[in-house]
Design a protein around this motif. Structure first.
Motif, PDB file in Angstrom:
ATOM      1  N   LEU A  47       7.583  33.610 -31.683  1.00  0.00           N
ATOM      2  CA  LEU A  47       6.165  33.576 -32.057  1.00  0.00           C
ATOM      3  C   LEU A  47       5.590  32.237 -31.647  1.00  0.00           C
ATOM      4  O   LEU A  47       6.150  31.198 -31.956  1.00  0.00           O
ATOM      5  CB  LEU A  47       6.031  33.730 -33.575  1.00  0.00           C
ATOM      6  CG  LEU A  47       6.399  35.084 -34.162  1.00  0.00           C
ATOM      7  CD1 LEU A  47       6.378  35.004 -35.678  1.00  0.00           C
ATOM      8  CD2 LEU A  47       5.414  36.141 -33.684  1.00  0.00           C
ATOM      9  N   LYS A  48       4.467  32.301 -30.956  1.00  0.00           N
ATOM     10  CA  LYS A  48       3.778  31.048 -30.625  1.00  0.00           C
ATOM     11  C   LYS A  48       2.781  30.762 -31.733  1.00  0.00           C
ATOM     12  O   LYS A  48       1.886  31.577 -31.997  1.00  0.00           O
ATOM     13  CB  LYS A  48       3.036  31.197 -29.300  1.00  0.00           C
ATOM     14  CG  LYS A  48       3.969  31.175 -28.112  1.00  0.00           C
ATOM     15  CD  LYS A  48       3.167  31.143 -26.839  1.00  0.00           C
ATOM     16  CE  LYS A  48       4.076  31.317 -25.652  1.00  0.00           C
ATOM     17  NZ  LYS A  48       3.329  31.706 -24.458  1.00  0.00           N
ATOM     18  N   VAL A  49       2.983  29.619 -32.401  1.00  0.00           N
ATOM     19  CA  VAL A  49       2.144  29.311 -33.555  1.00  0.00           C
ATOM     20  C   VAL A  49       1.380  28.019 -33.287  1.00  0.00           C
ATOM     21  O   VAL A  49       1.970  27.002 -32.942  1.00  0.00           O
ATOM     22  CB  VAL A  49       3.008  29.144 -34.826  1.00  0.00           C
ATOM     23  CG1 VAL A  49       2.138  28.832 -36.029  1.00  0.00           C
ATOM     24  CG2 VAL A  49       3.814  30.399 -35.077  1.00  0.00           C
ATOM     25  N   GLY A  50       0.079  28.094 -33.422  1.00  0.00           N
ATOM     26  CA  GLY A  50      -0.765  26.923 -33.177  1.00  0.00           C
ATOM     27  C   GLY A  50      -0.968  26.127 -34.455  1.00  0.00           C
ATOM     28  O   GLY A  50      -1.260  26.687 -35.498  1.00  0.00           O
ATOM     29  N   ILE A  51      -0.749  24.816 -34.374  1.00  0.00           N
ATOM     30  CA  ILE A  51      -1.054  23.986 -35.542  1.00  0.00           C
ATOM     31  C   ILE A  51      -1.847  22.759 -35.116  1.00  0.00           C
ATOM     32  O   ILE A  51      -1.663  22.211 -34.033  1.00  0.00           O
ATOM     33  CB  ILE A  51       0.210  23.555 -36.333  1.00  0.00           C
ATOM     34  CG1 ILE A  51       1.151  22.708 -35.474  1.00  0.00           C
ATOM     35  CG2 ILE A  51       0.945  24.755 -36.865  1.00  0.00           C
ATOM     36  CD1 ILE A  51       2.339  22.219 -36.268  1.00  0.00           C
ATOM     37  N   VAL A  58      -0.366  21.014 -42.323  1.00  0.00           N
ATOM     38  CA  VAL A  58       0.325  21.123 -41.029  1.00  0.00           C
ATOM     39  C   VAL A  58       0.130  19.815 -40.270  1.00  0.00           C
ATOM     40  O   VAL A  58      -0.952  19.253 -40.292  1.00  0.00           O
ATOM     41  CB  VAL A  58      -0.231  22.268 -40.151  1.00  0.00           C
ATOM     42  CG1 VAL A  58       0.239  23.606 -40.634  1.00  0.00           C
ATOM     43  CG2 VAL A  58      -1.729  22.233 -40.083  1.00  0.00           C
ATOM     44  N   TYR A  59       1.148  19.317 -39.643  1.00  0.00           N
ATOM     45  CA  TYR A  59       0.982  18.113 -38.839  1.00  0.00           C
ATOM     46  C   TYR A  59       2.215  17.875 -37.978  1.00  0.00           C
ATOM     47  O   TYR A  59       3.237  18.542 -38.139  1.00  0.00           O
ATOM     48  CB  TYR A  59       0.708  16.891 -39.729  1.00  0.00           C
ATOM     49  CG  TYR A  59       1.813  16.542 -40.690  1.00  0.00           C
ATOM     50  CD1 TYR A  59       1.954  17.213 -41.899  1.00  0.00           C
ATOM     51  CD2 TYR A  59       2.735  15.529 -40.390  1.00  0.00           C
ATOM     52  CE1 TYR A  59       2.963  16.899 -42.791  1.00  0.00           C
ATOM     53  CE2 TYR A  59       3.752  15.213 -41.279  1.00  0.00           C
ATOM     54  CZ  TYR A  59       3.857  15.898 -42.476  1.00  0.00           C
ATOM     55  OH  TYR A  59       4.847  15.578 -43.346  1.00  0.00           O
ATOM     56  N   TRP A  60       2.093  16.926 -37.074  1.00  0.00           N
ATOM     57  CA  TRP A  60       3.230  16.499 -36.254  1.00  0.00           C
ATOM     58  C   TRP A  60       3.674  15.159 -36.778  1.00  0.00           C
ATOM     59  O   TRP A  60       2.876  14.248 -36.876  1.00  0.00           O
ATOM     60  CB  TRP A  60       2.816  16.410 -34.785  1.00  0.00           C
ATOM     61  CG  TRP A  60       2.390  17.751 -34.279  1.00  0.00           C
ATOM     62  CD1 TRP A  60       1.163  18.313 -34.430  1.00  0.00           C
ATOM     63  CD2 TRP A  60       3.198  18.706 -33.602  1.00  0.00           C
ATOM     64  NE1 TRP A  60       1.155  19.576 -33.892  1.00  0.00           N
ATOM     65  CE2 TRP A  60       2.402  19.838 -33.368  1.00  0.00           C
ATOM     66  CE3 TRP A  60       4.534  18.723 -33.173  1.00  0.00           C
ATOM     67  CZ2 TRP A  60       2.875  20.972 -32.722  1.00  0.00           C
ATOM     68  CZ3 TRP A  60       5.000  19.841 -32.524  1.00  0.00           C
ATOM     69  CH2 TRP A  60       4.175  20.961 -32.312  1.00  0.00           C
ATOM     70  N   ASP A  61       4.936  15.057 -37.156  1.00  0.00           N
ATOM     71  CA  ASP A  61       5.371  13.794 -37.726  1.00  0.00           C
ATOM     72  C   ASP A  61       5.592  12.751 -36.630  1.00  0.00           C
ATOM     73  O   ASP A  61       5.348  13.023 -35.453  1.00  0.00           O
ATOM     74  CB  ASP A  61       6.619  13.989 -38.599  1.00  0.00           C
ATOM     75  CG  ASP A  61       7.843  14.392 -37.789  1.00  0.00           C
ATOM     76  OD1 ASP A  61       7.782  14.303 -36.550  1.00  0.00           O
ATOM     77  OD2 ASP A  61       8.841  14.814 -38.404  1.00  0.00           O
ATOM     78  N   PRO A  66       7.079  19.392 -35.599  1.00  0.00           N
ATOM     79  CA  PRO A  66       6.094  20.062 -36.445  1.00  0.00           C
ATOM     80  C   PRO A  66       6.539  19.967 -37.898  1.00  0.00           C
ATOM     81  O   PRO A  66       7.721  20.066 -38.201  1.00  0.00           O
ATOM     82  CB  PRO A  66       6.115  21.511 -35.963  1.00  0.00           C
ATOM     83  CG  PRO A  66       7.408  21.665 -35.253  1.00  0.00           C
ATOM     84  CD  PRO A  66       7.762  20.330 -34.706  1.00  0.00           C
ATOM     85  N   SER A  67       5.578  19.751 -38.796  1.00  0.00           N
ATOM     86  CA  SER A  67       5.927  19.553 -40.191  1.00  0.00           C
ATOM     87  C   SER A  67       4.778  20.018 -41.074  1.00  0.00           C
ATOM     88  O   SER A  67       3.715  20.375 -40.567  1.00  0.00           O
ATOM     89  CB  SER A  67       6.224  18.071 -40.404  1.00  0.00           C
ATOM     90  OG  SER A  67       6.662  17.870 -41.703  1.00  0.00           O
ATOM     91  N   GLY A  68       4.979  20.024 -42.383  1.00  0.00           N
ATOM     92  CA  GLY A  68       3.928  20.392 -43.321  1.00  0.00           C
ATOM     93  C   GLY A  68       4.292  21.635 -44.108  1.00  0.00           C
ATOM     94  O   GLY A  68       5.301  22.291 -43.857  1.00  0.00           O
ATOM     95  N   LEU A  74       6.789  28.896 -43.061  1.00  0.00           N
ATOM     96  CA  LEU A  74       7.018  29.824 -41.957  1.00  0.00           C
ATOM     97  C   LEU A  74       8.460  29.718 -41.454  1.00  0.00           C
ATOM     98  O   LEU A  74       9.100  30.740 -41.164  1.00  0.00           O
ATOM     99  CB  LEU A  74       6.029  29.545 -40.816  1.00  0.00           C
ATOM    100  CG  LEU A  74       6.029  30.580 -39.693  1.00  0.00           C
ATOM    101  CD1 LEU A  74       5.664  31.960 -40.233  1.00  0.00           C
ATOM    102  CD2 LEU A  74       5.066  30.198 -38.579  1.00  0.00           C
ATOM    103  N   ASP A  75       8.969  28.487 -41.390  1.00  0.00           N
ATOM    104  CA  ASP A  75      10.369  28.307 -40.975  1.00  0.00           C
ATOM    105  C   ASP A  75      11.316  29.042 -41.908  1.00  0.00           C
ATOM    106  O   ASP A  75      12.286  29.655 -41.487  1.00  0.00           O
ATOM    107  CB  ASP A  75      10.746  26.810 -40.957  1.00  0.00           C
ATOM    108  CG  ASP A  75      10.208  26.122 -39.706  1.00  0.00           C
ATOM    109  OD1 ASP A  75       9.814  26.850 -38.775  1.00  0.00           O
ATOM    110  OD2 ASP A  75      10.174  24.887 -39.677  1.00  0.00           O
TER     111      ASP A  75
END
Lengths: 576, 129
Positions: A47-51, A58-61, A66-68, A74-75
């Motif tokens: 699945l391609k998931v946009g964040i 949701v954020y990029w650490d 990907p994190s949040g 979802l993970d």
């Protein structure tokens, strides 16, 4: 030598087989890649998931992972369902466009609106709820929606906040100019750089990041929205249903992965709010303050007690007092330096001490009521002792706290008009069991006048309980009488007992802290000797006074004098 | 139908104490140890009454009350602040911020569930003593 030759032999072997190994590795790799190519599509969905960047949801650490909250949830679901997830980073409105053109399978953290429902597919159960909150530069007075009139307010492009502000502006006839940016960080930066006066973001992001932009939260909080994963219209309905199934299951109990994830990300929020060194620092300072205050109280007590002895003793001892006094003044000075921390100390200390006591008293009560099961007499007796000791400890804590508040000038009174008889009856009901146990008679002489008095109800009750409690404590036979009347616009309230009385030389010191009538070595009374000191202070703060008359072995009489309100008659219409 | 109580309290011992009394008193108890979780749980499973500790980690009880009051689905649920009296004015602050009532620690095991029943039965604005 033998070792060396062995190694050479081994190296030769490797070298001679080198090409062959390369070839085998290549084949192995090709087979593996081919297998992967065949197996993966059947085995798992990718699945391609946009964040977007919207911490903590949701954020990029910092490492680019990907994190949040949405990502973790979802993970978790993906792990259960064997899905492969590929996260893609894009600005918020870019994400929505990619979703519309089917280039993404899901976008995380999408607020549900009826308009969006027409173009995207949502699942039913919200992952989170959010509110919109207004943030402004520090000191910028914004507390109501009307305060936004005539201002420029920053919001995220194509976000619910942006459309909400537009709608609200129209609905409330406010002139709000909405300025948009493509990330929440830029939204806050617009306000910092004076390009807008306030910012509207979801409260999770704003709260976590406002400080970095020198902004503060306002009281304006509106429009709760539910946050979901969104898919392109008409697609991935099975996936959305699966997400719903997991959310429903996870949200049912507080001990599930869902709540652990929420907690993980919100406690992070908490840590960001207060740096850990500050917590430890405050704890250390609070401990020092506690030590200092206890030191001050103990030193004072000792100095008082010893001065009388030392006057009769020699000069040597006097020198020691001087030293002690010096230490005391030093400690006092330090205590003054720590004065700033006093309010924080009081709040923390009272809460921290009472919290464990609450469970001690509560559970002892439960056991004594035999709710979990029957007790034998011995157990009952022991538990009663625990209960009494805990209650005693609680009253000591209350006394020490009251003293600290009085000395810090922080005792606040909430004066209001109350009826006299009910409060006295309450106190009687509380004291009666102790009196009955000692075979004492309690008398109340009610009077029609005054009926009302202006006092701080809790504190007034505290004084009555203290005086009545003392009377019961120091009386062994006879009776205790409470009577009152009005005189020259004052309430005169008397509590008389037929107890042991107070020796003349003690009378003048009675209202000082740590004073208790000492009946020699054969009798000792429970208590700190703080009650009367506190009572006198409270009554004085309410504009009154306490006096005592007493005769040893005959009894004591405490008299409270309190000013009555100018209008002593009860209020019957709204104008008074 | 058993009444559902949402208990927001961060101290595990006190949580267990109140949970025990409430369950013995015939209530169904949901719990949260911080305000944020509490609001989430309230929205997911609307309770009949909310018992709220004031000194919570992160979001304090007053803020939790304001948020509950500003959320349409939750605005009408009776809120009872449960805390030690400690600082003067706590009670007033709790009532100003939207609590319907106030119970002081230490909790009286004999009276506790009766107090909660009284809050549930009284109208939304009245505060039983």
């Amino acid at each position: 030598m033998r070792k060396g030759s062995k190694r050479c032999f081994f190296m030769d072997y490797i070298r001679s087989r080198g090409e062959e190994i390369d070839r085998i590795l290549l084949y192995a790799f090709l087979i593996f890649a081919f297998a992967l190519f065949i197996i993966v599509p059947f085995h798992a969905k990718t699945l391609k998931v946009g964040i977007a960047q919207n911490k903590p949801k949701v954020y990029w650490d910092e490492q680019g992972n990907p994190s949040g909250i949405f990502v973790d949830i979802l993970d978790y679901i993906a792990e259960q369902e064997d899905w492969e997830i590929e996260y893609q980073k894009a600005a918020w409105d870019e994400n929505l466009q990619l979703l519309e053109s089917n280039q993404l399978d899901l976008v995380a953290d999408v607020a549900f609106t009826t308009d969006r429902d027409k173009i995207y597919e949502f699942h039913q159960i919200p992952v989170l709820f959010s509110w919109t909150q207004i943030f402004a530069r520090k000191g910028f007075q914004i507390s109501r929606l009307e305060d936004l009139n005539g201002l420029r307010v920053a919001a995220l492009k194509n976000s619910v906040q942006a459309s909400l502000l537009q709608e609200m502006g129209k609905g409330l006839h406010l002139d709000i100019t909405v300025v948009t940016a493509t990330s929440f960080d830029e939204v806050l930066a617009l306000v910092r750089d004076n390009k807008a006066s306030a910012a509207a973001t979801n409260y999770h992001f704003g709260k976590l990041n406002a400080r970095r932009y020198n902004l503060e939260e306002t009281d304006i909080l509106f429009e709760p929205s539910s946050l979901h994963f969104a898919a392109p219209k008409g697609r991935h309905i099975d996936i959305l249903k699966t997400i719903d199934k997991h959310l429903a299951d996870q949200k049912r109990r507080p001990d599930t992965q869902y709540y652990r994830i929420l907690k993980k990300h919100t406690s992070e929020e908490h840590e960001h709010g207060i740096p850990i060194w500050l917590i430890w620092g405050s704890l250390a300072l609070i401990s020092v303050t506690i030590l200092l205050l206890v030191t001050v109280i103990i030193f004072r007590h000792q100095v008082h007690k010893r001065t009388a002895e030392l006057k009769r003793a020699n000069q040597d001892m006097e020198k020691r007092i001087e030293e002690r006094t010096e230490e005391l003044s030093l400690a006092m000075h330090k205590a003054q330096v720590a004065d700033m921390l006093k309010s924080a100390f009081l709040a923390t200390m009272s809460h921290e001490l009472r919290t464990p006591l609450n469970s001690v008293i509560g559970f002892t009560g439960i056991l004594l009521r035999q709710m979990p099961g029957p007790l034998n007499d011995e157990q009952k007796k022991m538990l009663s002792i625990v209960q009494n000791s805990a209650r005693h400890l609680l009253s000591l804590i209350n006394d020490v706290l009251d003293i600290s508040k009085i000395e810090a000038g922080e005792l606040e009174l909430h004066m209001k008009e109350i009826e006299l008889v009910p409060i006295i009856e309450d106190v009687f009901a509380l004291i009666n069991p102790q009196a009955e146990e000692k075979g004492l008679e309690l008398n109340l002489r009610v009077s029609d006048h005054p009926r009302f008095i202006i006092v701080d109800e809790r504190r007034f009750e505290q004084v009555l309980i203290n005086l009545m409690g003392n009377a019961v404590k120091f009386t062994f036979q006879g009776k205790i009488t409470l009577s009152y009347y009005a005189e020259n616009n004052f309430l005169i309230l008397r509590i008389e007992d037929t107890g042991i009385g107070i020796p003349n030389e003690m009378l003048s010191k009675l209202f000082q802290p740590f004073m208790q009538v000492d009946m020699g070595i054969d009798r000792k009374f429970e208590g700190t000797g703080l009650g009367l000191f506190i009572s006198r202070k409270i009554i004085e703060m309410m504009g009154g006074s306490i006096e005592v008359q007493s005769e040893p072995d005959k009894g004591s009489c405490f008299t409270i004098k309190l000013p009555l309100s100018p209008q002593e008659t009860p209020c019957e219409n709204e104008s008074c | 139908m058993r009444k559902r109580v949402l208990l927001i309290e961060d101290n595990p011992e006190n949580f267990f104490l109140m949970q025990y009394l409430l369950e013995k008193g015939g209530f169904q108890v949901m719990g949260a140890d911080n305000g944020w979780l509490g609001i989430e749980m309230a929205l997911f499973n609307i309770p009949d009454i909310i018992l709220l500790d004031i000194q919570l980690p992160g979001m304090d009880g007053y803020t939790v009350m304001r948020r509950l009051r500003s959320t349409p689905e939750l605005a009408k649920i009776p809120i009872v602040a449960v805390t030690s009296y400690a600082m003067a004015g706590n009670r007033e602050l709790a009532l100003q911020n939207g609590a319907n009532g106030y119970i002081e620690k230490p909790i009286d095991p004999d009276a506790f569930t009766g107090q909660i029943e009284a809050f549930l039965n009284s109208s939304n604005t009245e505060v039983p003593k």
